[in-house]
Design an enzyme around this catalytic site. Structure first.
Site, PDB file in Angstrom:
ATOM      1  N   ASP A 126      -6.713  -2.813   4.196  1.00  0.00           N
ATOM      2  CA  ASP A 126      -5.311  -1.960   4.993  1.00  0.00           C
ATOM      3  C   ASP A 126      -5.122  -2.250   5.818  1.00  0.00           C
ATOM      4  OD1 ASP A 126      -5.355   0.238   1.872  1.00  0.00           O
ATOM      5  OD2 ASP A 126      -4.394  -1.473   1.582  1.00  0.00           O
ATOM      6  N   HIS A 182       0.548  -1.240  -0.235  1.00  0.00           N
ATOM      7  CA  HIS A 182      -0.195   0.003   0.173  1.00  0.00           C
ATOM      8  C   HIS A 182       0.938   1.175  -0.403  1.00  0.00           C
ATOM      9  CE1 HIS A 182      -3.825   2.386   0.431  1.00  0.00           C
ATOM     10  NE2 HIS A 182      -3.029   3.408   1.851  1.00  0.00           N
TER      11      HIS A 182
HETATM   12  C1  GRF Z   1       0.531   1.046  -6.139  1.00  0.00           C
HETATM   13  O1  GRF Z   1       1.726   1.807  -5.685  1.00  0.00           O
HETATM   14  C2  GRF Z   1       0.086   0.010  -5.132  1.00  0.00           C
HETATM   15  O2  GRF Z   1       0.341   0.006  -3.714  1.00  0.00           O
HETATM   16  C3  GRF Z   1      -1.326   1.246  -5.342  1.00  0.00           C
HETATM   17  O3  GRF Z   1      -1.262   1.239  -6.774  1.00  0.00           O
HETATM   18  C4  GRF Z   1       0.113   1.287  -7.435  1.00  0.00           C
HETATM   19  C5  GRF Z   1       0.018  -0.323  -8.359  1.00  0.00           C
HETATM   20  O4  GRF Z   1       1.147   0.246  -9.266  1.00  0.00           O
HETATM   21  N1  GRF Z   1      -2.490   0.153  -4.989  1.00  0.00           N
HETATM   22  P1  GRF Z   1       1.876  -1.181 -10.050  1.00  0.00           P
HETATM   23  O5  GRF Z   1      -0.161  -1.829 -11.041  1.00  0.00           O
HETATM   24  O6  GRF Z   1       2.665  -2.196  -9.516  1.00  0.00           O
HETATM   25  O7  GRF Z   1       2.753  -0.695 -11.011  1.00  0.00           O
END
Ligand code: GRF
Length: 201
Positions: free
Chosen positions: A144, A108
């Protein structure tokens, strides 16, 4: 150790895990990628790496419980030791947690318990914090809300907007996720209430 990665979008965290697993010393391999949405870049990254994929879309099921059961089935097909949610934007339910609770982690882009939910970066920026960051948690049934496994702080710059801040967070988030997943794969994950120990055999 067998990893199944759950995705919903870009897949930059998945890409980092796919790069890390090329090293036999990493101790884990991504054996399957499951998305709740078809046509996302994360699925293309999995295919390019020769990793089997599955899509379990909520719209294809009569209700969330049926979707949750189907998701647990699709993940179970790959016999994971550890499930990694990497940019996965859905809450899992009883069926999933019954099978994978305690061996599923999520990343997160905020320092939980601050700013949970789908807009953690935007909420931190709006609040005016000077430091935010990213968190790896054990997945539970909440938003979360699971026990914290690892965190990294990220300084907010005065001229940051949501995108610039999220990109800076993602740069450290993928490192934190790769390191944490590797440590869990090699040494295990012990959850005692809100306290988590990684490794220690
Ligand atoms: C990451 O920062 C995740 O924590 C959040 O959205 C972003 C997704 O990034 N939920 P990706 O799809 O791994 O590029």
């Amino acid at each position: 150790r067998r990893l199944v990665v759950l995705v919903s979008g870009t897949g930059s965290n998945l890409a980092a895990l796919l790069a890390a697993h090329e090293d036999p010393a990493y101790g884990a391999r991504v054996v399957g990628v499951v998305s709740d949405r078809a046509g996302v870049a994360a699925l293309d990254r999995a295919r390019a790496a020769g990793v089997p994929t599955a899509v379990v879309a909520l719209a294809d099921f009569p209700d969330r419980a049926a979707w949750d059961r189907a998701l647990a089935e699709a993940v179970g097909v790959f016999s994971p030791d550890l499930v990694v949610m990497a940019g996965f934007m859905k809450l899992v339910g009883e069926a999933f947690l019954a099978r994978f609770g305690g061996r599923a982690v999520n990343t997160h882009p905020a320092l939980l318990p601050a700013f949970p939910g789908a807009h953690g970066v935007r909420d931190a920026l709006a609040y005016g914090v000077k430091v935010t960051g990213c968190s790896v948690i054990v997945v539970d049934g909440g938003v979360d809300s699971g026990p914290i496994v690892a965190q990294t702080p990220v300084v907010v710059e005065p001229d940051d907007d949501e995108d610039s801040l999220h990109e800076r967070i993602k740069a450290v988030e993928r490192t934190l996720l790769v390191e944490t997943v590797g440590a869990v794969a090699r040494g295990g994950l012990r959850v005692d209430g809100r306290h988590v120990r990684v490794g220690g055999g």
